[in-house]
Design a protein around this motif. Structure first.
Motif, PDB file in Angstrom:
ATOM      1  N   SER A 194       0.824  -1.155  -0.136  1.00 19.56           N
ATOM      2  CA  SER A 194       0.057  -0.094  -0.076  1.00 19.56           C
ATOM      3  C   SER A 194       0.626   1.358   0.017  1.00 19.56           C
ATOM      4  N   GLU A 195       0.195   2.394  -0.352  1.00 22.71           N
ATOM      5  CA  GLU A 195       0.791   3.607  -0.337  1.00 22.71           C
ATOM      6  C   GLU A 195       1.080   4.113   1.245  1.00 22.71           C
ATOM      7  N   ASP A 196       0.518   3.293   2.241  1.00 24.71           N
ATOM      8  CA  ASP A 196       1.072   3.773   3.637  1.00 24.71           C
ATOM      9  C   ASP A 196       2.533   3.179   4.051  1.00 24.71           C
ATOM     10  N   ALA A 197       2.947   2.168   3.210  1.00 25.60           N
ATOM     11  CA  ALA A 197       4.424   1.885   3.258  1.00 25.60           C
ATOM     12  C   ALA A 197       5.372   2.333   2.306  1.00 25.60           C
ATOM     13  N   SER A 198       4.722   3.489   1.329  1.00 20.89           N
ATOM     14  CA  SER A 198       5.632   4.123   0.456  1.00 20.89           C
ATOM     15  C   SER A 198       7.126   4.510   0.952  1.00 20.89           C
ATOM     16  N   TYR A 199       7.311   5.078   2.109  1.00 22.00           N
ATOM     17  CA  TYR A 199       8.640   5.369   2.874  1.00 22.00           C
ATOM     18  C   TYR A 199       9.438   4.561   3.439  1.00 22.00           C
ATOM     19  N   ILE A 200       8.987   2.930   3.184  1.00 25.11           N
ATOM     20  CA  ILE A 200       9.544   1.891   3.659  1.00 25.11           C
ATOM     21  C   ILE A 200      10.475   1.071   2.454  1.00 25.11           C
ATOM     22  N   THR A 201      11.753   1.214   3.037  1.00 26.59           N
ATOM     23  CA  THR A 201      12.538   0.512   1.875  1.00 26.59           C
ATOM     24  C   THR A 201      13.639  -0.240   2.460  1.00 26.59           C
ATOM     25  N   GLY A 202      14.041  -1.531   1.999  1.00 24.13           N
ATOM     26  CA  GLY A 202      15.080  -2.333   2.364  1.00 24.13           C
ATOM     27  C   GLY A 202      15.067  -2.942   3.665  1.00 24.13           C
ATOM     28  N   GLU A 203      13.942  -3.136   4.225  1.00 27.69           N
ATOM     29  CA  GLU A 203      13.485  -3.637   5.703  1.00 27.69           C
ATOM     30  C   GLU A 203      13.145  -5.107   5.413  1.00 27.69           C
ATOM     31  N   THR A 204      13.414  -5.757   6.482  1.00 31.79           N
ATOM     32  CA  THR A 204      13.106  -7.192   6.841  1.00 31.79           C
ATOM     33  C   THR A 204      11.745  -7.099   7.898  1.00 31.79           C
ATOM     34  N   VAL A 205      10.692  -7.677   7.450  1.00 29.15           N
ATOM     35  CA  VAL A 205       9.617  -7.639   8.511  1.00 29.15           C
ATOM     36  C   VAL A 205       9.445  -9.167   8.709  1.00 29.15           C
ATOM     37  N   VAL A 206       9.601  -9.717   9.996  1.00 26.20           N
ATOM     38  CA  VAL A 206       9.327 -11.022  10.129  1.00 26.20           C
ATOM     39  C   VAL A 206       8.041 -11.243  10.707  1.00 26.20           C
ATOM     40  N   VAL A 207       7.376 -11.963  10.361  1.00 28.59           N
ATOM     41  CA  VAL A 207       5.906 -12.597  10.440  1.00 28.59           C
ATOM     42  C   VAL A 207       6.207 -14.229  11.054  1.00 28.59           C
ATOM     43  N   GLY A 208       6.671 -14.263  12.444  1.00 31.22           N
ATOM     44  CA  GLY A 208       6.944 -15.423  12.765  1.00 31.22           C
ATOM     45  C   GLY A 208       6.329 -15.945  14.464  1.00 31.22           C
ATOM     46  N   GLY A 209       5.398 -15.185  14.554  1.00 30.78           N
ATOM     47  CA  GLY A 209       4.831 -15.425  15.909  1.00 30.78           C
ATOM     48  C   GLY A 209       5.908 -15.320  16.977  1.00 30.78           C
ATOM     49  N   GLY A 210       6.643 -14.459  16.859  1.00 31.89           N
ATOM     50  CA  GLY A 210       7.663 -13.976  18.106  1.00 31.89           C
ATOM     51  C   GLY A 210       8.798 -15.201  17.951  1.00 31.89           C
ATOM     52  N   THR A 211       8.907 -15.759  16.974  1.00 33.91           N
ATOM     53  CA  THR A 211       9.959 -16.665  16.876  1.00 33.91           C
ATOM     54  C   THR A 211      11.546 -15.919  16.625  1.00 33.91           C
ATOM     55  N   PRO A 212      12.547 -16.192  17.571  1.00 39.83           N
ATOM     56  CA  PRO A 212      13.761 -15.424  17.406  1.00 39.83           C
ATOM     57  C   PRO A 212      14.095 -15.551  16.119  1.00 39.83           C
ATOM     58  N   SER A 213      14.660 -14.358  15.443  1.00 43.54           N
ATOM     59  CA  SER A 213      15.148 -14.593  14.141  1.00 43.54           C
ATOM     60  C   SER A 213      16.575 -13.888  13.964  1.00 43.54           C
ATOM     61  N   ARG A 214      17.416 -14.541  13.064  1.00 41.20           N
ATOM     62  CA  ARG A 214      18.625 -14.218  12.941  1.00 41.20           C
ATOM     63  C   ARG A 214      18.949 -13.687  11.539  1.00 41.20           C
TER      64      ARG A 214
END
Length: 159
Positions: free
Chosen positions: A138-158
């Motif tokens: 969406s346009e709401d995310a138009s200023y977001i670039t180069g990010e990692t979003v983890v959708v993992g139920g709170g699983t630790p991520s590396r």
């Protein structure tokens, strides 16, 4: 010329990291307790990706439209001692996609092991992932670039 040299010096560490990752020099086991569904993964780039994810510690589900291709890929990867299963899946067919996803949870012991690492202690639902994808598109995310979003139920991520 000096600007080019400055640019090369600036980018060199990033390119070195990419080179190491693509050549298999990255640390091993970074995908332990992760499950990767890789479509069109019995040959070419898909097969290479499936192998790399498995070598990095993920349990991999390979898929293809033809059983003989799935069997060949699974045999090759399991022959390397990797954690791999396979399933026939035509991603254009809803019932095949559902069966593909249902396959990482047929192993109840593995499911329980994965849930233990999660803060929410349950397996997520596809709809729980859809919201973040919609937001990122969406346009709401138009200023977001180069990010990692983890959708993992709170699983630790590396990452």
């Amino acid at each position: 010329m000096q600007q080019a040299r400055l640019l090369l010096n600036c980018c060199a560490p990033a390119w070195e990291s990419v080179r190491k990752a693509s050549s298999g020099m990255a640390r091993r086991g970074s995908l332990a307790n992760k499950v990767a569904l890789v479509t069109a993964s019995t040959d070419g780039i898909g097969f290479a990706i499936a192998g790399r994810l498995a070598r990095d510690g993920a349990h991999v589900v390979v898929s293809s439209r033809k059983q003989q291709n799935v069997d060949r890929a699974v045999a090759a990867l399991q022959g390397e001692g990797l954690s791999v299963v396979g399933i026939v899946c035509h991603v254009g067919k809803a019932e095949d996609r559902e069966r593909l996803v249902a396959t990482l949870w047929m192993d109840k012991e593995r499911e329980e092991s994965i849930k233990e690492t999660m803060q929410i202690t349950r397996i997520g639902k596809p709809d729980e992932c859809a919201g973040i994808v919609s937001f990122l598109c969406s346009e709401d995310a138009s200023y977001i670039t180069g990010e990692t979003v983890v959708v993992g139920g709170g699983t630790p991520s590396r990452l």
